[in-house]
Design a protein around this motif. Structure first.
Motif, PDB file in Angstrom:
ATOM      1  N   ILE A 186      25.928 -59.615   3.250  1.00 51.86           N
ATOM      2  CA  ILE A 186      24.651 -59.224   2.834  1.00 51.86           C
ATOM      3  C   ILE A 186      23.651 -59.262   4.125  1.00 51.86           C
ATOM      4  CG2 ILE A 186      24.530 -59.922   0.578  1.00 51.86           C
ATOM      5  CD1 ILE A 186      22.665 -62.253   1.126  1.00 51.86           C
ATOM      6  N   VAL A 187      23.990 -59.918   5.089  1.00 53.98           N
ATOM      7  CA  VAL A 187      23.140 -60.139   6.345  1.00 53.98           C
ATOM      8  C   VAL A 187      23.125 -58.900   7.106  1.00 53.98           C
ATOM      9  CG1 VAL A 187      22.705 -61.283   8.424  1.00 53.98           C
ATOM     10  CG2 VAL A 187      23.433 -62.623   6.459  1.00 53.98           C
ATOM     11  N   GLY A 188      24.281 -58.487   7.215  1.00 57.17           N
ATOM     12  CA  GLY A 188      24.421 -57.230   8.030  1.00 57.17           C
ATOM     13  C   GLY A 188      23.743 -55.975   7.123  1.00 57.17           C
ATOM     14  N   GLU A 189      24.045 -56.060   5.931  1.00 58.82           N
ATOM     15  CA  GLU A 189      23.701 -54.719   5.090  1.00 58.82           C
ATOM     16  C   GLU A 189      22.156 -54.712   5.157  1.00 58.82           C
ATOM     17  OE1 GLU A 189      25.202 -55.729   0.883  1.00 58.82           O
ATOM     18  OE2 GLU A 189      27.153 -55.502   1.687  1.00 58.82           O
ATOM     19  N   ALA A 190      21.349 -55.978   5.204  1.00 58.07           N
ATOM     20  CA  ALA A 190      20.104 -55.848   5.239  1.00 58.07           C
ATOM     21  C   ALA A 190      19.419 -55.859   6.446  1.00 58.07           C
ATOM     22  CB  ALA A 190      19.609 -57.313   4.730  1.00 58.07           C
ATOM     23  N   LEU A 191      20.071 -55.959   7.681  1.00 55.16           N
ATOM     24  CA  LEU A 191      19.850 -55.908   9.080  1.00 55.16           C
ATOM     25  C   LEU A 191      20.485 -54.945   9.771  1.00 55.16           C
ATOM     26  CD1 LEU A 191      18.913 -59.853   9.528  1.00 55.16           C
ATOM     27  CD2 LEU A 191      17.110 -58.137   9.081  1.00 55.16           C
ATOM     28  N   PRO A 192      20.422 -53.862   9.725  1.00 54.34           N
ATOM     29  CA  PRO A 192      21.118 -52.628  10.292  1.00 54.34           C
ATOM     30  C   PRO A 192      20.418 -52.801  11.642  1.00 54.34           C
ATOM     31  CG  PRO A 192      19.347 -51.675   9.189  1.00 54.34           C
ATOM     32  CD  PRO A 192      19.439 -53.095   8.733  1.00 54.34           C
ATOM     33  N   PRO A 193      21.250 -52.372  12.786  1.00 52.72           N
ATOM     34  CA  PRO A 193      21.061 -52.290  14.052  1.00 52.72           C
ATOM     35  C   PRO A 193      19.655 -51.483  14.489  1.00 52.72           C
ATOM     36  CG  PRO A 193      23.306 -51.341  14.040  1.00 52.72           C
ATOM     37  CD  PRO A 193      22.680 -51.834  12.554  1.00 52.72           C
ATOM     38  N   ARG A 194      19.082 -51.937  15.407  1.00 49.17           N
ATOM     39  CA  ARG A 194      17.505 -51.335  15.480  1.00 49.17           C
ATOM     40  C   ARG A 194      17.578 -50.095  16.310  1.00 49.17           C
ATOM     41  NH1 ARG A 194      13.641 -56.496  17.063  1.00 49.17           N
ATOM     42  NH2 ARG A 194      13.625 -57.233  15.074  1.00 49.17           N
ATOM     43  N   ALA A 195      16.609 -49.132  15.877  1.00 48.67           N
ATOM     44  CA  ALA A 195      16.622 -47.777  16.485  1.00 48.67           C
ATOM     45  C   ALA A 195      16.129 -48.129  17.987  1.00 48.67           C
ATOM     46  CB  ALA A 195      15.411 -46.840  15.871  1.00 48.67           C
ATOM     47  N   ARG A 196      16.718 -47.272  19.110  1.00 49.66           N
ATOM     48  CA  ARG A 196      16.292 -47.559  20.227  1.00 49.66           C
ATOM     49  C   ARG A 196      14.933 -47.632  20.808  1.00 49.66           C
ATOM     50  NH1 ARG A 196      19.682 -50.641  22.627  1.00 49.66           N
ATOM     51  NH2 ARG A 196      19.874 -50.958  20.524  1.00 49.66           N
ATOM     52  N   GLY A 197      14.131 -46.577  20.061  1.00 44.51           N
ATOM     53  CA  GLY A 197      12.796 -46.472  20.175  1.00 44.51           C
ATOM     54  C   GLY A 197      11.828 -47.277  19.557  1.00 44.51           C
ATOM     55  N   SER A 198      12.461 -48.437  19.230  1.00 47.81           N
ATOM     56  CA  SER A 198      11.592 -49.580  18.462  1.00 47.81           C
ATOM     57  C   SER A 198      10.498 -50.271  19.381  1.00 47.81           C
ATOM     58  CB  SER A 198      12.533 -50.659  17.896  1.00 47.81           C
ATOM     59  OG  SER A 198      13.526 -50.103  17.193  1.00 47.81           O
ATOM     60  N   HIS A 199       9.476 -50.580  18.683  1.00 52.50           N
ATOM     61  CA  HIS A 199       8.603 -51.452  19.442  1.00 52.50           C
ATOM     62  C   HIS A 199       8.172 -52.637  18.556  1.00 52.50           C
ATOM     63  CE1 HIS A 199       5.101 -49.633  17.077  1.00 52.50           C
ATOM     64  NE2 HIS A 199       5.723 -48.487  17.264  1.00 52.50           N
ATOM     65  N   LYS A 200       7.359 -53.769  19.049  1.00 53.29           N
ATOM     66  CA  LYS A 200       7.242 -54.676  18.459  1.00 53.29           C
ATOM     67  C   LYS A 200       6.359 -54.616  17.074  1.00 53.29           C
ATOM     68  CE  LYS A 200       3.220 -56.305  20.891  1.00 53.29           C
ATOM     69  NZ  LYS A 200       2.845 -57.403  22.081  1.00 53.29           N
ATOM     70  N   GLY A 201       5.605 -53.679  17.073  1.00 61.66           N
ATOM     71  CA  GLY A 201       4.878 -53.442  15.918  1.00 61.66           C
ATOM     72  C   GLY A 201       5.761 -53.038  14.749  1.00 61.66           C
ATOM     73  N   ASP A 202       6.979 -52.525  14.917  1.00 59.93           N
ATOM     74  CA  ASP A 202       7.690 -52.273  13.887  1.00 59.93           C
ATOM     75  C   ASP A 202       8.429 -53.486  13.161  1.00 59.93           C
ATOM     76  OD1 ASP A 202       7.631 -49.528  14.565  1.00 59.93           O
ATOM     77  OD2 ASP A 202       9.361 -49.805  15.886  1.00 59.93           O
ATOM     78  N   PHE A 203       8.201 -54.674  13.689  1.00 61.40           N
ATOM     79  CA  PHE A 203       8.902 -55.701  13.157  1.00 61.40           C
ATOM     80  C   PHE A 203       7.901 -56.936  12.760  1.00 61.40           C
ATOM     81  CE2 PHE A 203      11.759 -53.550  16.293  1.00 61.40           C
ATOM     82  CZ  PHE A 203      12.469 -53.052  15.294  1.00 61.40           C
ATOM     83  N   GLY A 204       6.559 -56.647  12.622  1.00 57.30           N
ATOM     84  CA  GLY A 204       5.910 -57.275  11.735  1.00 57.30           C
ATOM     85  C   GLY A 204       5.229 -58.519  12.592  1.00 57.30           C
TER      86      GLY A 204
END
Ligand SMILES: NC(=O)C1=CN([C@@H]2O[C@H](COP(=O)(O)OP(=O)(O)OC[C@H]3O[C@@H](n4cnc5c(N)ncnc54)[C@H](OP(=O)(O)O)[C@@H]3O)[C@@H](O)[C@H]2O)[C@@H](O)CC1
Ligand SMILES: [K+]
Length: 500
Positions: A235-253
């Motif tokens: 369930i961990v991998g299902e809920a936490l897929p790899p991040r998009a390359r263009g991510s920024h810190k605002g995406d992760f709360g």
């Protein structure tokens, strides 16, 4: 909520219903052989597991009670005898009193050349493996004599033990030891996995668990809501897929941890540090001014602010996406004021430790959908106005009642953590006794905050969080042992697991 990584866990009454459906579906009118056919399959499955685990064993002691669990035991004894093993067959109740399929199973043992000896107090168990077929899902109430004496003798024998369906004395629904219970090395359970094999005191009794569904079709489970879902590592991998390359810190709360009253700084430091390690975009800490320097020294990535009271905390509360409130909060005016402000700001909350105790005294009737409560059994007892022992005696009932009364999602911590939310109950099968040490709950609350900040619902965060936390503890213990495991050791292992 279902997941490929989950398996359903049932209560004894539900397993009986499944048995009944299977037997009814396969029986011809007037046929009483279907129940016996199912019992033969159960005995065969258990015997196959016994041979897998102890291929060298040449002599078995098979102990049978008076119900269908005994029937399974007689089938095992018959199969062993037919294969040329030597069998010490012991009956706690006279086989003549057996009924239905159990009586037929006994006949099978007789046809295989066996004769059951009555159990006596001075009987010595001489098998290399002891088969416990005394009590199964039909156990009701504290174990009575003569069964209690037999269970003590099995545990004192020093022999390898295989329990049939469930270790005798363990309650199939709650995992409580009802006075005494067999300590098995291997338990082979049938048809449907039982909640009591995974929660309460089960971890000390069950040993290795082999589940065999005996080919029971899915329709036999129709319309039966499982008591809980067994939460798998996936369930961990299902809920936490790899991040998009263009991510920024605002995406992760942005997680805000509120805690650390004067003199109690460590818990909030652990929670905030873990939130940062588990991938929150930003982490702030609202704590007593005296703890700020320690936080900055230990984890400069956490934005630690000293708050003397609610007005200092307001901008932090307003800027957060999720608030973790409780670690080291204390139950004085400082903590009470901050909890009140956190409750009023309308953000998702992870509520732990002293904040839970404050709910009991200051907000007894409050319920809401947007919080995740994380009590250990003692805190759950206070919230439910009963003792921690009563909570432990029926953990499922306790977590369901708490969720019904308080809303949101509730994690009942302790071996076999249970997560009750709007879509049912999940059970975490991981973890080890090294986790029985200070700070583990603070690490969990920080980890949960990080998961909510990254977009998981509170319920999903609860399920994924307990698995990540317990598996991290298992990884840490695998390297250096359970005793002496520090809560602070977990974050780096949890980080590895969260990254697949
Ligand atoms: N066809 C099927 O359905 C299948 C069922 N299967 C198997 O059946 C098992 C369930 O069988 P079950 O329901 O007959 O109950 P079971 O656990 O053997 O015990 C009942 C007896 O225990 C006793 N007893 C109870 N409480 C007690 C206490 N506190 N303290 C002391 N004694 C106590 C009481 O006996 P008494 O005191 O009357 O002698 C009662 O009559 C299940 O776990 C699985 O293994 C599989 O083969 C698959 C097919
Ligand atoms: K048993």
């Amino acid at each position: 909520m279902s997941s490929h990584s989950c398996r359903s866990l049932y209560l004894a009454d539900q397993v009986r219903e499944i048995d009944r459906r299977v037997i009814a579906a396969s029986a011809e009118p007037g046929d009483d052989a279907a129940g016996f056919a199912l019992m033969r399959r159960a005995g065969q499955a258990a015997y196959a597991e016994l041979r897998r685990r102890w291929p060298e064993a040449r002599r078995l002691s098979v102990l049978c009670g008076s119900g269908n669990n005994a029937g399974d035991g007689y089938v095992i004894a018959a199969l062993a005898a037919c294969e040329g093993l030597s069998v010490q067959l012991l009956a706690v109740r006279e086989p003549e009193a057996l009924k239905g399929e159990a009586a037929r199973a006994h006949e099978m043992a007789v046809l295989a050349g066996l004769r059951a000896e009555p159990w006596q107090a001075d009987t010595s168990l001489d098998g290399e493996v002891v088969v416990d077929a005394l009590l199964g899902t039909g156990l009701g109430g504290e174990v009575r004599e003569p069964y209690a004496g037999v269970i003590e003798a099995i545990n004192a024998s020093g022999r390898a033990v295989m329990a049939v369906d469930i270790p005798s004395g363990l309650a199939a629904d709650s995992g409580a030891v009802l006075g005494c219970a067999v300590r098995a090395d291997l338990t082979v359970t049938f048809i449907a996995d039982k909640l009591g094999l995974h929660t309460g005191q089960a971890a000390d009794q069950v040993g290795e668990l082999a589940f065999r569904d005996l080919g029971v079709p899915a329709e036999a489970h129709e319309n039966l809501t499982p008591a809980a879902e067994y939460l798998g590592a996936g369930i961990v991998g299902e809920a936490l897929p790899p991040r998009a390359r263009g991510s920024h810190k605002g995406d992760f709360g942005h997680v805000l941890v509120v805690g650390g009253a004067p003199g109690f700084g460590g818990a909030a430091l652990l929670a905030s540090q873990t939130a940062a390690r588990l991938g929150a975009g930003k982490v702030s800490l609202a704590t007593a001014p005296e703890h700020v320097a320690a936080s900055l020294t230990r984890t400069p990535e956490v934005m630690a602010r000293g708050v003397r009271g609610v007005s200092d905390a307001r901008p932090l509360l307003d800027g957060a996406d999720v608030i973790v409130v409780g670690p080291g909060l204390g139950q004085g005016a400082w903590g009470q004021g901050l909890l009140q402000a956190a409750l009023e700001v309308g953000k998702p909350l992870v509520v732990d430790a002293d904040a839970l105790n404050l709910l009991v005294t200051c907000w007894p009737g409050t319920r809401r959908d947007d919080w995740l409560l994380t009590p250990h059994p003692g805190e759950a007892g206070r919230l439910l106005d009963c003792s921690g022992g009563e909570v432990q005696a029926d953990r499922l009932a306790a977590v369901k009642r708490l969720q019904a009364e308080r809303g949101g999602t509730v994690i009942l911590k302790g071996a076999g953590s249970l997560v009750a939310g709007p879509s049912g109950v999940g059970l975490c099968p991981f973890g080890n006794p090294g986790m029985a040490s200070g700070g583990m709950g603070d690490v969990l609350s920080g980890l949960l905050g990080a998961l909510v900040a990254q977009g998981l619902t509170l319920e999903s965060a609860g399920r994924v969080g307990v698995v990540l936390h317990a598996r991290a503890a298992d990884r840490a213990a695998a390297g250096q042992g359970e005793r002496g495991l520090l809560a602070g050791d977990l974050a780096s292992y949890a980080r590895i697991l969260a990254n697949g």
